[in-house]
Design an enzyme around this catalytic site. Structure first.
Site, PDB file in Angstrom:
ATOM      1  N   ASP A 182       0.857  -1.184   0.000  1.00  0.00           N
ATOM      2  CA  ASP A 182       0.000   0.000   0.000  1.00  0.00           C
ATOM      3  C   ASP A 182       0.891   1.232   0.000  1.00  0.00           C
ATOM      4  O   ASP A 182       1.874   1.301   0.745  1.00  0.00           O
ATOM      5  CB  ASP A 182      -0.895   0.047   1.247  1.00  0.00           C
ATOM      6  CG  ASP A 182      -2.091  -0.891   1.162  1.00  0.00           C
ATOM      7  OD1 ASP A 182      -2.248  -1.564   0.136  1.00  0.00           O
ATOM      8  OD2 ASP A 182      -2.862  -0.943   2.125  1.00  0.00           O
ATOM      9  N   HIS A 185       4.233   7.338 -14.100  1.00  0.00           N
ATOM     10  CA  HIS A 185       5.165   6.313 -13.665  1.00  0.00           C
ATOM     11  C   HIS A 185       4.681   4.915 -14.035  1.00  0.00           C
ATOM     12  O   HIS A 185       3.484   4.673 -14.114  1.00  0.00           O
ATOM     13  CB  HIS A 185       5.353   6.360 -12.143  1.00  0.00           C
ATOM     14  CG  HIS A 185       5.839   7.675 -11.648  1.00  0.00           C
ATOM     15  ND1 HIS A 185       5.370   8.235 -10.479  1.00  0.00           N
ATOM     16  CD2 HIS A 185       6.742   8.561 -12.142  1.00  0.00           C
ATOM     17  CE1 HIS A 185       5.977   9.400 -10.277  1.00  0.00           C
ATOM     18  NE2 HIS A 185       6.806   9.622 -11.275  1.00  0.00           N
ATOM     19  N   LYS A 243      -2.698  -1.524  -9.918  1.00  0.00           N
ATOM     20  CA  LYS A 243      -2.961  -0.624  -8.792  1.00  0.00           C
ATOM     21  C   LYS A 243      -4.455  -0.425  -8.608  1.00  0.00           C
ATOM     22  O   LYS A 243      -5.217  -0.437  -9.564  1.00  0.00           O
ATOM     23  CB  LYS A 243      -2.325   0.751  -9.045  1.00  0.00           C
ATOM     24  CG  LYS A 243      -0.828   0.720  -9.197  1.00  0.00           C
ATOM     25  CD  LYS A 243      -0.279   2.077  -9.572  1.00  0.00           C
ATOM     26  CE  LYS A 243       1.225   2.030  -9.750  1.00  0.00           C
ATOM     27  NZ  LYS A 243       1.758   3.321 -10.194  1.00  0.00           N
ATOM     28  N   TYR A 282      -3.024   3.859  -2.576  1.00  0.00           N
ATOM     29  CA  TYR A 282      -3.224   2.854  -3.600  1.00  0.00           C
ATOM     30  C   TYR A 282      -2.535   1.550  -3.250  1.00  0.00           C
ATOM     31  O   TYR A 282      -1.483   1.522  -2.642  1.00  0.00           O
ATOM     32  CB  TYR A 282      -2.839   3.348  -4.998  1.00  0.00           C
ATOM     33  CG  TYR A 282      -1.443   3.862  -5.190  1.00  0.00           C
ATOM     34  CD1 TYR A 282      -0.455   3.050  -5.738  1.00  0.00           C
ATOM     35  CD2 TYR A 282      -1.121   5.174  -4.884  1.00  0.00           C
ATOM     36  CE1 TYR A 282       0.818   3.530  -5.962  1.00  0.00           C
ATOM     37  CE2 TYR A 282       0.152   5.665  -5.109  1.00  0.00           C
ATOM     38  CZ  TYR A 282       1.122   4.831  -5.646  1.00  0.00           C
ATOM     39  OH  TYR A 282       2.370   5.306  -5.858  1.00  0.00           O
ATOM     40  N   ASP A 311      10.833  13.955 -12.156  1.00  0.00           N
ATOM     41  CA  ASP A 311       9.781  13.710 -13.147  1.00  0.00           C
ATOM     42  C   ASP A 311       9.917  14.615 -14.369  1.00  0.00           C
ATOM     43  O   ASP A 311       9.449  14.275 -15.453  1.00  0.00           O
ATOM     44  CB  ASP A 311       8.389  13.854 -12.532  1.00  0.00           C
ATOM     45  CG  ASP A 311       7.997  12.654 -11.670  1.00  0.00           C
ATOM     46  OD1 ASP A 311       8.761  11.665 -11.635  1.00  0.00           O
ATOM     47  OD2 ASP A 311       6.932  12.703 -11.034  1.00  0.00           O
TER      48      ASP A 311
END
Length: 179
Positions: free
Chosen positions: A48, A62, A72, A132, A170
């Site tokens: 998690d 990602h 997910k 998630y 990112d």
């Protein structure tokens, strides 16, 4: 547990049944047996993840490279996000297509993203907490990603460009064409 199919095979939106009264509400956010019966998907979720982000933050896009791919199940427990899944399965008829959904603490919707997708979200509220479940462990050596403002994908993040906040890491992700 009502799962709604989307325009991309395998990508499912879950709208839980809420039981509300004057005391508040109750709902099952996950039930393995009902999940399997409704979807035919029998995954052992093993990890998690929990994030807190402020307005305008984009996390993603990602993914984990094989054999460390992750399915997910995403939900928001505070605030609101626009959650995006990009199909990067090479043999898929929807390869390179993306869908986005508003997930919030208020609407309680959850998004199931199967293996073979890039995932990201932007925060639409002042703050958002996202939880998630993943069906595989994070493997840093298998990290992959696509730059959030990729010209091929043309994702509408629903936030003005001046308000977008992206991590330096990112910002260095490759384009969709280069993955």
């Amino acid at each position: 547990m009502p799962f709604l199919k989307t325009a991309i095979e395998g990508l499912l939106l879950f709208e839980p049944r809420l039981f509300e009264d004057e005391r508040g509400y109750f709902y099952e956010s996950f039930n393995q047996k009902e999940f399997f019966e409704a979807t035919g998907i029998d995954l052992p979720f093993v990890q998690d993840n929990h994030s807190l982000s402020k307005f305008g933050v984009i996390r993603g896009l990602h993914f984990q490279k094989p054999p460390f791919q992750q399915a997910k199940l995403i939900k928001v427990i505070r605030g609101e996000i626009f959650d995006v899944a990009v199909d990067i399965r090479p043999d898929s008829p929807t390869y390179g297509k993306w869908l986005g959904f508003v997930l919030s603490a208020e609407n309680k919707k959850q998004l199931y993203i199967p293996r073979g997708f890039a995932h990201g979200f932007v925060v639409l509220s002042d703050w958002a907490e996202v939880l998630y479940k993943c069906d595989n462990y994070y493997a840093p050596q298998a990290e992959g990603g696509i730059i959030y403002n990729d010209k091929t994908l043309q994702i509408d993040w629903r936030v003005e460009k001046k308000d977008i906040i992206v991590s330096p890491k990112d910002c260095l992700l490759p384009t969709f064409q280069d993955i």
